[in-house]
Design an enzyme around this catalytic site. Structure first.
Site, short mmCIF file in Angstrom:
data_model
loop_
_atom_site.label_atom_id
_atom_site.label_comp_id
_atom_site.label_asym_id
_atom_site.label_seq_id
_atom_site.Cartn_x
_atom_site.Cartn_y
_atom_site.Cartn_z
N ASP A 153 62.61 -1.83 48.64
CA ASP A 153 63.03 -2.69 47.52
C ASP A 153 62.74 -4.15 47.86
O ASP A 153 62.29 -4.47 48.96
CB ASP A 153 64.52 -2.46 47.20
CG ASP A 153 65.44 -2.89 48.34
OD1 ASP A 153 65.05 -2.72 49.50
OD2 ASP A 153 66.54 -3.41 48.08
N GLU A 163 61.78 6.42 52.28
CA GLU A 163 61.74 4.96 52.18
C GLU A 163 61.46 4.38 53.58
O GLU A 163 61.58 5.08 54.60
CB GLU A 163 63.08 4.41 51.65
CG GLU A 163 63.02 2.90 51.39
CD GLU A 163 64.16 2.36 50.51
OE1 GLU A 163 65.09 3.11 50.18
OE2 GLU A 163 64.10 1.16 50.18
N ASP A 167 57.39 14.22 51.17
CA ASP A 167 56.50 13.07 51.09
C ASP A 167 56.20 12.75 49.63
O ASP A 167 55.09 12.96 49.15
CB ASP A 167 55.21 13.35 51.88
CG ASP A 167 54.29 12.13 51.88
OD1 ASP A 167 54.78 11.01 51.60
OD2 ASP A 167 53.09 12.31 52.15
N HIS A 173 58.29 5.43 49.91
CA HIS A 173 59.09 4.72 48.90
C HIS A 173 59.08 3.24 49.28
O HIS A 173 59.95 2.74 49.98
CB HIS A 173 60.52 5.28 48.88
CG HIS A 173 61.37 4.73 47.76
ND1 HIS A 173 61.49 5.35 46.54
CD2 HIS A 173 62.15 3.62 47.69
CE1 HIS A 173 62.29 4.64 45.76
NE2 HIS A 173 62.71 3.58 46.44
O1 9MR Z 1 64.32 1.77 45.36
C1 9MR Z 1 65.69 1.85 45.70
C2 9MR Z 1 65.84 1.95 47.21
O2 9MR Z 1 65.37 0.78 47.82
C3 9MR Z 1 67.27 2.25 47.59
O3 9MR Z 1 67.37 2.55 48.96
C4 9MR Z 1 67.80 3.43 46.80
C5 9MR Z 1 69.27 3.71 47.07
O4 9MR Z 1 70.06 2.65 46.72
O5 9MR Z 1 67.64 3.21 45.41
C6 9MR Z 1 66.28 3.04 45.03
O6 9MR Z 1 66.25 2.83 43.67
C7 9MR Z 1 66.46 3.96 42.84
C8 9MR Z 1 67.84 3.94 42.24
O7 9MR Z 1 68.83 4.04 43.24
C9 9MR Z 1 67.99 5.06 41.25
N1 9MR Z 1 66.96 4.97 40.24
C10 9MR Z 1 65.61 5.05 40.78
C11 9MR Z 1 65.39 3.90 41.73
C12 9MR Z 1 63.98 3.90 42.25
O8 9MR Z 1 63.65 5.13 42.83
O1 9MR Z 2 70.36 2.40 55.30
C1 9MR Z 2 71.31 2.53 54.26
C2 9MR Z 2 72.02 3.85 54.41
O2 9MR Z 2 72.77 3.86 55.61
C3 9MR Z 2 72.93 4.08 53.21
O3 9MR Z 2 73.49 5.38 53.31
C4 9MR Z 2 72.11 3.94 51.93
C5 9MR Z 2 72.93 4.14 50.66
O4 9MR Z 2 73.84 3.14 50.49
O5 9MR Z 2 71.53 2.67 51.87
C6 9MR Z 2 70.62 2.43 52.91
O6 9MR Z 2 70.13 1.15 52.79
C7 9MR Z 2 69.26 0.87 51.71
C8 9MR Z 2 69.79 -0.39 51.03
O7 9MR Z 2 71.03 -0.10 50.42
C9 9MR Z 2 68.83 -0.96 50.02
N1 9MR Z 2 67.53 -1.16 50.59
C10 9MR Z 2 66.98 0.06 51.15
C11 9MR Z 2 67.87 0.59 52.25
C12 9MR Z 2 67.25 1.80 52.92
O8 9MR Z 2 67.28 2.94 52.13
#
Ligand code: 9MR
Ligand code: 9MR
Length: 576
Positions: A194, A554, A545, A500
């Site tokens: 993100d 991600e 994947d 991701h």
């Molecule tokens: O892209 C987002 C990622 O960086 C976060 O780790 C993840 C969990 O918070 O969320 C991703 O975004 C998704 C969102 O939570 C739900 N809708 C789809 C988004 C993109 O895949």
């Molecule tokens: O690394 C984080 C993981 O421990 C949590 O369970 C998860 C859901 O809250 O979020 C992960 O962190 C994400 C962050 O919220 C948004 N940027 C992407 C991070 C990696 O997925």
């Protein structure tokens, strides 16, 4: 007519979904039965280092194996032992050990005279390129500057997110900066796939990179990863980390010393290039965890950057900022991050801050020598654990026991070593030779962070056992795992193609940006790709994947940093 068309198309769709589900099922949980006769080798797909233990795993059975060199000569023979079952992967694997083979080259592996794999590489150079690429990955995740072809090659792109004009969110409003005030908070890295920037996660990441330098300064002074700062006074790893630290410095409110928890858009951006992601961005709520992590990181940074002419005075500012943040936390000990209702990006919220107090106090003590911090160190000592963005006391312990004041903390060194010894016992007793008994979101970073602890244990004891064990973690990451993927983008025969990661997804370049460690298997969110895409219920196998799989595929800065540390330490100690 329309209805008939709808029914036919829905039937086709349902049938397709059914076939797809069956296929996915066959490749996952049921893979056990369908591959009963198929043999698969799980191995480090990049390279095994000469003079280290070299182990692979065989799925399926066999009596004996041999390895042939490029000329077809048998150079090593061995017996295959009985397979053992791992409940976390739901399958059985047998150990194939060719530690004794120490000649560089590519080898073919045969099981009972049947060829299984033709590309096992043994090399004197099994770590360098991974160390470089995993560090370079941070450059690729820089905000606010264009990545030019000279440094980024085909992944050159326009600058994204200057962040020179961001807004104070309601949750962060103060007398001096009311809601909606415009401020500047430029620079730093994107957190992950993100486009947001979070103090808590930036802290553990920056600290880990600084520690990588601290454990192997000579190695890092010679490591050139071709970033714009290369060739300057600072080693590349310190120049790269400074790019983020300078952003972190802007996240402190100089009126009261408090630190904003994050800089973010209200919702996650779509999968577009950085410069096309133009949602308004906000500074959101100050938090105690952000203040304490900021304190710890700025102190650790101060001690590293004070040794360089170009950053000497900056390092003084870092220490005074750290003290300001600590004072704010003392006055505001329970301001837990509470995600505002209009914000839905990463929360990184944490309500147990004993470990953050310990870490901040430890770093302040090391930076100032002021004994008043010892009280907070003693009061907040906790059991050791694997570092994570919300579990940071082990970082404080690492700093104390690797510092010049280490003799004041011998009890922590002993606890640390016995904790690492237990990780090794777990690793040795697991069929997959990995010290995991559960799979969290970012399971690969747990493996990389374990390898970091072992690297520190080696640094303290000089006992090779710790490096060998870290090397097994490396082999797991590079492909010797239940999914049979090499988890670092751009490396290995089979590695993630659809990470991701917004820039990798939107750049129209086939290959993902290299050097990123993906989060890895776990079963925490099984439906991130929709309910029709089935994943294994066995956590060690539950990886896909696909771009949609944010919970397994991600990338994140805090996952990459321990990979940089481990590969650079393994590499450095080979040559030092
Ligand atoms: O892209 C987002 C990622 O960086 C976060 O780790 C993840 C969990 O918070 O969320 C991703 O975004 C998704 C969102 O939570 C739900 N809708 C789809 C988004 C993109 O895949
Ligand atoms: O690394 C984080 C993981 O421990 C949590 O369970 C998860 C859901 O809250 O979020 C992960 O962190 C994400 C962050 O919220 C948004 N940027 C992407 C991070 C990696 O997925």
């Amino acid at each position: 007519m329309n209805n008939l068309f709808l029914i036919i198309s829905m039937t086709i769709k349902t049938t397709l979904i059914l076939i797809l589900s069956l296929l996915v099922l066959a490749c996952s949980d049921n893979g056990k039965t369908s591959s009963l006769n198929a043999k698969e080798l799980l191995y480090n797909q990049y390279a095994y280092q000469t003079n280290t233990p070299k182990k692979a795993l065989l799925r399926g059975s066999g009596q004996y194996f041999n390895l042939k060199d490029a000329q077809g000569n048998v150079v090593h023979k061995g017996r295959i032992w009985e397979a053992s079952y791992w409940p976390l992967s739901g399958d059985s694997v047998s150990l194939i050990d060719f530690t004794a083979l120490n000649t560089e080259g590519y080898y073919c592996l045969y099981v009972d005279d049947q060829i299984i794999c033709d590309s096992i590489n043994i090399s004197n150079n099994a770590y360098t390129e991974v160390a470089k690429a995993s560090l370079k990955a941070f450059y690729y995740n820089r905000t606010a500057m264009p990545l030019t072809q000279e440094y980024a090659g085909k992944w050159a792109r326009e600058a994204g997110h200057p962040d020179t004009k961001v807004y104070i969110h309601r949750s962060a409003a103060s007398k001096e900066y009311p809601e909606g005030s415009e401020v500047s908070s430029s620079g730093g890295w994107y957190d992950a796939g993100d486009y947001n920037k979070y103090i808590v996660n930036s802290s553990i990441t920056s600290y880990t990179l600084l520690k990588a330098y601290d454990l192997a300064p000579k190695y890092h002074s010679n490591l050139n990863v071709n970033i714009p700062e290369s060739g300057g006074e600072l080693p590349d790893i310190l120049a790269e980390t400074l790019y983020n630290l300078k952003w972190m410095q802007t996240m402190q409110d100089d009126n009261d010393g408090g630190v904003y928890h994050k800089l973010t858009s209200k919702k996650f951006e779509d999968f577009v290039m950085p410069h096309e992601a133009i949602k308004k961005r906000y500074l959101v709520q100050k938090s105690t965890s952000a203040a304490l992590d900021f304190t710890a990181t700025m102190c650790a940074a101060q001690r590293v950057y004070q040794d360089f002419e170009t950053t000497k005075s900056l390092s003084k500012t870092m220490l005074s900022q750290a003290k300001e943040a600590w004072s704010w936390a003392m006055k505001n000990p329970s301001v837990f991050y509470d995600q505002p209702s209009d914000i839905s990006t990463g929360a990184y919220s944490d309500t147990s801050l004993v470990d953050e107090w310990f870490w901040a106090a430890s770093e302040l003590y090391l930076s100032t020598g002021d004994k008043m911090y010892l009280k907070y160190i003693d009061e907040n000592e906790e059991l050791l654990n694997i570092p994570k963005w919300d579990v940071v006391n082990t970082l404080g312990i690492i700093s104390l026991i690797t510092s010049q004041a280490a003799n004041e903390f011998t009890h922590l060194s002993e606890l640390f070593i016995s904790y690492v010894d237990n990780l090794i016992i777990l690793q040795e007793n697991t069929p997959y030779i990995v010290g995991l008994d559960k799979f969290e979101w970012g399971s690969n970073s747990d493996v990389a962070n374990q390898a970091m602890l072992k690297s520190v244990a080696y640094h303290i004891t000089k006992n090779n056992r710790y490096l060998n064990s870290a090397n097994e973690d490396y082999n797991y990451i590079m492909g010797r795992n239940a999914t049979s993927y090499c988890f670092v983008s751009g490396f290995g025969k089979k590695s993630p193609q659809y990470i991701h990661h917004r820039p990798s997804a939107a750049d129209n370049i086939k290959e993902p940006i290299p050097g990123f460690l993906i989060g890895g298997p776990n079963t925490i969110v099984l439906d991130d790709c929709g309910s029709e895409v089935k994943r294994s219920h066995f956590p060690a196998l539950s990886y896909i994947d696909m771009e949609c799989s944010y919970s397994t595929n991600e990338i994140a800065i805090n996952w990459n940093a321990p990979l940089v540390l481990t590969t650079s330490i393994l590499d450095a100690y080979e040559i030092e």
